[in-house]
Write an enzyme that holds these catalytic residues in place. Sequence first.
Site, PDB file in Angstrom:
ATOM      1  CE  LYS A   1      73.287 -19.498  14.460  1.00  0.00           C
ATOM      2  NZ  LYS A   1      74.414 -18.668  14.905  1.00  0.00           N
TER       3      LYS A   1
ATOM      4  CB  SER B   1      71.706 -20.477   9.796  1.00  0.00           C
ATOM      5  OG  SER B   1      71.362 -21.674   9.166  1.00  0.00           O
TER       6      SER B   1
ATOM      7  CG  ASN C   1      74.552 -26.281   2.879  1.00  0.00           C
ATOM      8  OD1 ASN C   1      73.551 -25.579   2.786  1.00  0.00           O
ATOM      9  ND2 ASN C   1      74.509 -27.511   3.349  1.00  0.00           N
TER      10      ASN C   1
ATOM     11  CE1 TYR D   1      73.025 -23.221  14.338  1.00  0.00           C
ATOM     12  CE2 TYR D   1      71.899 -23.790  12.288  1.00  0.00           C
ATOM     13  CZ  TYR D   1      72.912 -23.118  12.951  1.00  0.00           C
ATOM     14  OH  TYR D   1      73.793 -22.350  12.245  1.00  0.00           O
TER      15      TYR D   1
HETATM   16  N1  UDP Z   1      74.240 -35.922   3.525  1.00  0.00           N
HETATM   17  C1  UDP Z   1      74.488 -37.265   3.210  1.00  0.00           C
HETATM   18  N2  UDP Z   1      75.328 -37.979   4.013  1.00  0.00           N
HETATM   19  C2  UDP Z   1      75.969 -37.432   5.093  1.00  0.00           C
HETATM   20  C3  UDP Z   1      75.736 -36.057   5.399  1.00  0.00           C
HETATM   21  C4  UDP Z   1      74.862 -35.332   4.601  1.00  0.00           C
HETATM   22  O1  UDP Z   1      73.931 -37.790   2.248  1.00  0.00           O
HETATM   23  O2  UDP Z   1      76.722 -38.134   5.781  1.00  0.00           O
HETATM   24  C5  UDP Z   1      73.358 -35.115   2.654  1.00  0.00           C
HETATM   25  C6  UDP Z   1      72.155 -34.502   3.368  1.00  0.00           C
HETATM   26  O3  UDP Z   1      71.069 -35.403   3.367  1.00  0.00           O
HETATM   27  C7  UDP Z   1      71.925 -33.256   2.515  1.00  0.00           C
HETATM   28  C8  UDP Z   1      73.312 -32.857   2.045  1.00  0.00           C
HETATM   29  O4  UDP Z   1      74.113 -34.032   2.176  1.00  0.00           O
HETATM   30  O5  UDP Z   1      71.155 -33.571   1.365  1.00  0.00           O
HETATM   31  C9  UDP Z   1      73.964 -31.764   2.875  1.00  0.00           C
HETATM   32  O6  UDP Z   1      73.917 -32.104   4.248  1.00  0.00           O
HETATM   33  P1  UDP Z   1      74.688 -31.280   5.351  1.00  0.00           P
HETATM   34  O7  UDP Z   1      74.456 -31.970   6.667  1.00  0.00           O
HETATM   35  O8  UDP Z   1      76.092 -31.058   4.926  1.00  0.00           O
HETATM   36  O9  UDP Z   1      73.976 -29.864   5.330  1.00  0.00           O
HETATM   37  P2  UDP Z   1      72.417 -29.486   5.596  1.00  0.00           P
HETATM   38  O10 UDP Z   1      71.565 -30.351   4.737  1.00  0.00           O
HETATM   39  O11 UDP Z   1      72.173 -29.799   7.025  1.00  0.00           O
HETATM   40  O12 UDP Z   1      72.323 -28.080   5.221  1.00  0.00           O
END
Ligand code: UDP
Length: 339
Positions: free
Chosen positions: A154, A126, A180, A150
Amino acid sequence: MQKTVLVTGGTGYIGSHTVVKLIEAGYKNVLFEDFSNSKPKVLERIEQITGVRPAFVQGDVRSLEDLKKVFDNWKIDSVIHFAGKKAVGESEREPLLYFSVNVEGSIVLLNTMKDYGVKEFVFSSSATVYGDPGYDEFDESTPLAPINNYGLSKWMVEEILRATYKADPTWSIALLRYFNPVGAHPSGLIGEDPNGIPNNLMPFIAQVAVGKREKLMVFGNDYPTRDGTGCRDYIHVQDLAEGHIKALEALNSKPQLLTVNLGTGNNTSVLELVKAFEKASGRKINYEIAPRRAGDKAAYWTNPSLALKLLGWKTKFGIDEMCADTWKWQQLNPNGYPD
Ligand code: UDP
């Protein structure tokens, strides 16, 4: 000759899409799964898409006894290891669970492979192994400095794999660092089916669109990005699945240790994804600006050039297809897979 691939976590989100691609590419599969975060229904859906019902063993990757049921009954050529825990927040509350399933599970699996003389291994890593290097475009030489348990789990498995290859270069190992993953199979028959309230953005948006949740909380609009919201490199799960096929082909061509980022090289903000989903679904996505989420970086994406060079792989799908396929899956399965 037809190769047989053991796919751990084969009914999970990325696993199931990869199994479909493996079948289409002519591989035989044995799925190994504990159903802790997936449903048996996925097996039926894979059969509906491909016409093939993959062989299947229920078990825990930490159990030698369970793994032996696979290795004693099939001649396995390669292993793709998806099985693992994947929620960042939960990993902070339950570190031992994450190290047990993700790290101990990988060690038991690798030891079993060694006992049976199987040395081809593709690992689901990841982008979280990078943490926050202080810049936004990550390549494979970006320092490894995970900032949550997490990511740490990894990274630990990556270290174990690097040591394994160093001690015995007849192993052939791919470390695939996902950005992502979003989207679903274009049939809408398989897709992401999170337990409870989704942690990730895309499934949350999809559940708002279908009316299961009232509104999206946008975590921060004061980041130094185009529109103030967080930017990520979303990759269509179909492209990601294809990356695994390419990695297997590369491992099969010669023993090697291969480390590649799998992403598009593009980035999309939270609000841009909301807009794209509205366009794909024709539905309004209600949202509210909320405080930043702890541990979130403003923006990051991959430099995708090494994957192209080493695997001859690049992504085909953009945000519009990712949203359209997610929407199709969500509409056909508003409550996820039936039990
Ligand atoms: N995010 C958001 N609201 C949510 C979930 C995620 O605004 O309910 C935002 C988060 O802050 C990030 C982006 O969406 O900027 C992607 O988040 P996700 O959890 O999908 O992936 P990660 O950031 O953990 O890779």
